[in-house]
Motif scaffolding. Structure first.
Motif, PDB file in Angstrom:
ATOM      1  N   ALA A 187       0.837  -1.203   0.000  1.00  0.00           N
ATOM      2  CA  ALA A 187       0.000   0.000   0.000  1.00  0.00           C
ATOM      3  C   ALA A 187       0.870   1.251   0.000  1.00  0.00           C
ATOM      4  O   ALA A 187       0.592   2.221  -0.704  1.00  0.00           O
ATOM      5  N   ASN A 188       1.936   1.201   0.791  1.00  0.00           N
ATOM      6  CA  ASN A 188       2.861   2.340   0.852  1.00  0.00           C
ATOM      7  C   ASN A 188       3.504   2.622  -0.491  1.00  0.00           C
ATOM      8  O   ASN A 188       3.629   3.758  -0.907  1.00  0.00           O
ATOM      9  N   LYS A 205       2.362   1.812  -3.381  1.00  0.00           N
ATOM     10  CA  LYS A 205       1.376   2.341  -4.333  1.00  0.00           C
ATOM     11  C   LYS A 205       1.121   3.817  -4.074  1.00  0.00           C
ATOM     12  O   LYS A 205       0.964   4.606  -4.999  1.00  0.00           O
ATOM     13  N   LEU A 206       1.072   4.165  -2.782  1.00  0.00           N
ATOM     14  CA  LEU A 206       0.838   5.559  -2.412  1.00  0.00           C
ATOM     15  C   LEU A 206       1.966   6.439  -2.938  1.00  0.00           C
ATOM     16  O   LEU A 206       1.738   7.480  -3.557  1.00  0.00           O
ATOM     17  N   ALA A 207       3.197   5.973  -2.698  1.00  0.00           N
ATOM     18  CA  ALA A 207       4.365   6.735  -3.157  1.00  0.00           C
ATOM     19  C   ALA A 207       4.298   6.898  -4.668  1.00  0.00           C
ATOM     20  O   ALA A 207       4.547   7.971  -5.212  1.00  0.00           O
ATOM     21  N   GLU A 208       3.911   5.825  -5.339  1.00  0.00           N
ATOM     22  CA  GLU A 208       3.830   5.878  -6.802  1.00  0.00           C
ATOM     23  C   GLU A 208       2.757   6.865  -7.253  1.00  0.00           C
ATOM     24  O   GLU A 208       2.947   7.611  -8.203  1.00  0.00           O
ATOM     25  N   SER A 209       1.623   6.883  -6.546  1.00  0.00           N
ATOM     26  CA  SER A 209       0.566   7.789  -6.983  1.00  0.00           C
ATOM     27  C   SER A 209       0.977   9.237  -6.749  1.00  0.00           C
ATOM     28  O   SER A 209       0.646  10.116  -7.535  1.00  0.00           O
ATOM     29  N   TYR A 210       1.754   9.483  -5.686  1.00  0.00           N
ATOM     30  CA  TYR A 210       2.286  10.841  -5.480  1.00  0.00           C
ATOM     31  C   TYR A 210       3.214  11.217  -6.632  1.00  0.00           C
ATOM     32  O   TYR A 210       3.167  12.310  -7.161  1.00  0.00           O
TER      33      TYR A 210
END
Lengths: 159, 276
Positions: B22-23, B25-30
């Motif tokens: 999840a982390n 993916k979050l970093a990637e979306s940022y």
């Protein structure tokens, strides 16, 4: 409205290059008189003094954005055709502009001369038709009131 | 007792892995959002100057024609040199025209990529999205890769267009990178009943059978550091599945790979959205 009998087009874009380019191509292809402004406030002042057929505005500009400018244009010269020419692909602002300003056309940069010319020509035709319509309505109103006057006089004569 | 402890530990490890994913993916979306803003800025900065250049170029070409016509009937003896100059200028303006069109053709792709956030489903022409993706990829690899498109007639598809744009772009980038030297990419689109299929084939090195199962895994990459992140296909799979679609591939090492992306024409309604 025609200044010196020529259709009149106003362009406001904070980038001088856009005005120069469009002015050059209209000068070669048409007999329109073109008024270019890099400052929307100045352009708005011009509209208060001189009638134009078409007003073309960029969207992102300092002091006043294109939608604000065209809203002003609508107040001052409701018959002038309003066109937004923008590099800012923001659908929200386009929808807002079309709904609130009864915008004639929303064009995205980079524009194509042929398409822009067509839009301007249609815009001029529309503005001139609207003005003719306004004049005809005024004539009709005048004819109607003079008829009323005749009718009143007739009634008076017979009563 | 030992058994319960082991189960708890396994559970913990699983949760930890999920959290890590999840982390990531979050970093990637940022990262994607930041990239989107950057690209939006670039696209916006380009539109005005290229609009001007293209307009001026059209005016210059027409004016040179007019000038040449005038010179053609001019009796002065020095006119030959003048017409030669007009000819040279015309060929230069012709090159500028092609250069402008190339820049202009990239802009829709950049604008499309830039809209990272997309809340609403729209009906869109997938061929249009494919074309925008192909235009982007072509600026990078036109000197060594031929891209052929065979786009069939498609119904409008209910989708998140930018998300699919990124999927096609990802697969196309992979296809380019799979080809060493000269090669060919073929993009086909077809309607298949209530589905639309887009297939992207390359004549690249292919996918080794032992890697086939890992290819959609987050973090898996065979590309060198700085080229691959191991995120492209994982995110593509997620995007496609969000549409209720499927992505798979066939590959023969040394011959090439074809990715098939299937998207349903209409999205299944959840209870909340029923009747929309």
């Amino acid at each position: 409205m025609q200044i010196d009998g020529k259709p009149s087009v106003l362009i406001v874009d904070d980038e001088e290059m856009v005005i120069t380019s469009i002015r050059a191509f209209l000068r070669l292809d048409t007999d329109f008189s073109v008024h270019g402004f890099t400052d929307p406030v100045e352009a708005a002042r011009f509209l208060e003094q001189k009638p134009v057929d078409v007003a073309i505005a960029d969207y992102v500009m300092p002091r006043m954005n294109g939608i604000q400018f065209l809203a002003r244009a609508k107040q001052v010269q409701p018959e002038a055709t309003r066109i937004l020419l923008t590099g800012y692909a923001d659908k929200q602002s386009a929808i807002q502009a079309i709904n609130e300003l009864s915008l004639f056309q929303y064009l995205e940069k980079p524009w194509e001369n042929a398409q822009l010319l067509l839009v301007i020509q249609n815009g001029i035709e529309r503005a001139q038709l609207l003005r003719q319509l306004r004049d005809k309505i005024a004539e009709l109103d005048a004819a109607h009131s003079s008829l009323k006057g005749v009718q009143t006089r007739l009634l008076k004569a017979f009563m | 007792m030992a058994h319960t402890e082991q189960t708890a530990e396994e559970e913990l490890a699983r949760l930890r892995a999920e959290l890590e994913e999840a982390n990531r993916k979050l970093a990637e979306s940022y990262k994607l959002a930041a990239l989107g803003r950057l690209i939006a800025g670039i696209a916006h900065e380009m539109t005005t100057p290229i609009g001007s250049l293209r307009s001026n170029n059209a005016v210059a070409l027409r004016s040179l024609d007019t000038l040449d016509n005038v010179l053609a009937v001019c009796p002065a003896p020095e006119i030959g040199k003048a017409r030669e100059i007009v000819e040279v200028l015309r060929s230069l303006a012709g090159v500028d025209k092609i250069a402008c069109e190339r820049i202009v053709s990239v802009i829709p792709g950049l604008k499309a990529f830039a809209r990272v956030e997309e809340a609403e489903l729209r009906r869109a022409d997938l061929n249009e999205i494919v074309r925008a993706s192909v235009a982007l990829i072509q600026c990078n690899c036109r000197h060594r890769i031929v891209v052929e498109t065979d786009l069939g007639e498609l119904p409008e598809v209910e989708c998140y267009p930018q998300s699919l744009h990124r999927v096609f772009l990802n697969v196309l980038i992979n296809a380019c990178q799979a080809i060493e030297g000269q090669g060919k990419i073929t993009v086909r689109s077809r309607r298949e009943g209530d589905w639309v299929r887009v297939s992207i084939s390359d004549t690249g090195r292919g996918i080794a059978p032992e890697q086939a199962s890992k290819i959609f895994s987050l973090g898996f990459t065979t590309k060198p550091v700085g080229v691959g992140t191991g995120l492209g296909l994982a995110m593509s799979k997620e995007s496609v599945e969000r549409h209720g679609g499927a992505i798979d591939f066939e590959s023969t090492p040394g011959v090439g790979t074809t990715f098939h992306i299937r998207i349903p024409v209409t999205q299944r309604r959840t209870g909340e959205k029923a009747g929309v």
